[in-house]
Design an enzyme around this catalytic site. Structure first.
Site, PDB file in Angstrom:
ATOM      1  N   SER A  34      -3.702   6.210  24.349  1.00  0.00           N
ATOM      2  CA  SER A  34      -5.212   5.990  23.141  1.00  0.00           C
ATOM      3  C   SER A  34      -5.385   7.540  23.434  1.00  0.00           C
ATOM      4  O   SER A  34      -5.132   8.220  25.056  1.00  0.00           O
ATOM      5  CB  SER A  34      -6.197   5.170  23.909  1.00  0.00           C
ATOM      6  N   TYR A  90     -11.740   1.648  30.894  1.00  0.00           N
ATOM      7  CA  TYR A  90     -10.823   1.760  29.714  1.00  0.00           C
ATOM      8  C   TYR A  90      -9.895   2.676  29.825  1.00  0.00           C
ATOM      9  O   TYR A  90      -9.006   2.502  29.927  1.00  0.00           O
ATOM     10  CB  TYR A  90     -11.875   0.923  28.894  1.00  0.00           C
ATOM     11  N   LYS A 145      -6.041   3.444  30.599  1.00  0.00           N
ATOM     12  CA  LYS A 145      -4.884   3.920  30.206  1.00  0.00           C
ATOM     13  C   LYS A 145      -4.206   5.611  30.645  1.00  0.00           C
ATOM     14  O   LYS A 145      -2.936   5.719  30.489  1.00  0.00           O
ATOM     15  CB  LYS A 145      -5.571   4.502  28.819  1.00  0.00           C
TER      16      LYS A 145
END
Ligand code: UD1
Length: 338
Positions: free
Chosen positions: A126, A151, A155
């Site tokens: 992302s 989050y 990644k």
């Protein structure tokens, strides 16, 4: 016919990618426990392609069950690992859940990749890995700043783990850094259908217009941007799905020069929240009930991509605009089959 294992095949990006892979002639197998997706997405894949995707309804954190899938499919040529939790705000409330889920599932998949000598892996990364970038647009060389959320950290860690494993084992890995996916399949048969309340801008806009929400709150109009609202790079889900198929082809044809490679996937254009709303109003012909609210904690101010690397090496060029995103998302919202 090469076989591709897709984790999270019933999810928003996963289901559109299954369609793209099947249309390109790949055999597909999915693993999805419908934690934040619906089985109807797989039925939609079948309706659109005429082919049924086998799905294993298992938790990727369950090491034994994951092992069984790979035992059943020892001829897997490539894996696309989508399955993960992705709500930025929730990850701040439940960091352990995010670290356990997103990292254990990745490690279990990679354990099997090594065990069966699978050579080609694509990872859902992302633009969140960049944090608040100082220079725009961001290229793959732009340094990763501190993650803004657990989050985002999963990644970043995921990318580092894959980089290390690819270096040690010689496995070919591509990390695809998505900017802001939106829109739906043009048929209206498939789109974004999370189990939890949608938090992303595009579904918030369409749900408001459909009367499912009272209003859309614009999170801040006092940023240092052209109209004061945050800037993002919205990419159509069909373009994103197509990029995955191209990345699979790229690896299978051994076009990669390094074992670990990273690509930005955006359309290279910054769009403000207010511009996104205007695009919706234009294509839907109706005015949106929105108001300006407070800034949302953790939001980066501006980010958009330089996708030249994907264009050159994956031979991928995005075809859709923000208006196409809004048009297809609106079509989906008005007549949702699931
Ligand atoms: C973030 C991540 C992205 C990740 C996604 C997962 C960044 C830069 N991006 O996207 O990588 O995949 O979460 O969910 O970290 N907005 C409103 N009102 C709303 C909803 C959103 O004004 O009701 C605004 C936000 O402030 C933001 C823009 O719309 O400026 C897009 O927000 P959203 O769709 O939630 O995505 P990101 O937070 O950019």
């Amino acid at each position: 016919m090469a076989k591709v294992l897709v984790t999270g095949g019933s999810g928003y990006i996963g289901s559109h990618t299954l369609v793209s892979l099947i249309k390109a002639g790949y055999q597909v197998v999915s693993i999805d426990n419908f934690m934040n997706s619906k089985p109807e997405a797989l039925e939609a894949v079948q309706r659109i392609t005429g082919q049924k995707a086998i799905n294993y309804n298992i938790d990727l954190c369950d090491t034994e069950k994951v092992g069984k899938v790979f035992e059943d499919h020892q001829d897997i040529d490539a894996i696309i690992h989508f399955a993960a939790l992705k709500a930025v705000g929730e990850s701040v409330e439940k960091p352990i859940l995010y670290f356990k889920n997103n990292l254990n599932s990745l490690l279990n998949v990679m354990d099997e990749v090594h065990k069966y000598g699978i050579n080609n892996v694509i990872f859902s990364s992302s633009c969140t890995v960049y944090g608040e970038a100082s220079d725009l647009p961001v290229t793959e060389e732009t340094e990763m700043k501190e993650a803004e959320s657990p989050y985002g950290r999963t990644k970043q860690i995921g990318e580092y783990v894959l980089k290390d494993l690819s270096g040690i084992w010689g496995t070919n890995v591509v990390s695809l850094r998505y900017f802001n996916p939106g829109g739906a399949h043009p048929s209206g048969l498939m789109g974004e259908a999370p189990r939890v309340k949608a938090l992303n801008l595009v579904p918030v806009i369409t749900e408001t217009a459909a009367g499912k929400r009272e209003k859309c709150i614009v999170f801040g109009d006092d940023y240092d941007t052209r109209d004061g609202s945050c800037v993002r790079d919205y990419i159509h889900i069909m373009d994103l799905a197509d990029a995955h198929t191209k990345a699979v082809q790229y690896l299978l044809e051994r076009k990669n020069t390094d074992h670990y490679e990273v690509f930005n996937l955006g359309i290279g254009q910054g769009v403000t929240v207010l511009e996104a709303i205007k695009a919706f109003e234009k294509v839907s012909g109706q005015s949106l009930n929105y108001e300006i609210g407070a800034r949302r904690p953790g939001d980066v101010i501006s980010i958009y991509s330089d996708y030249d690397k994907a264009k050159r090496l994956l031979e991928w060029t995005p075809q859709y605009t923000i208006e196409d995103i809004m048009r297809s998302a609106w079509k989906w919202e008005q007549d949702r089959p699931y």
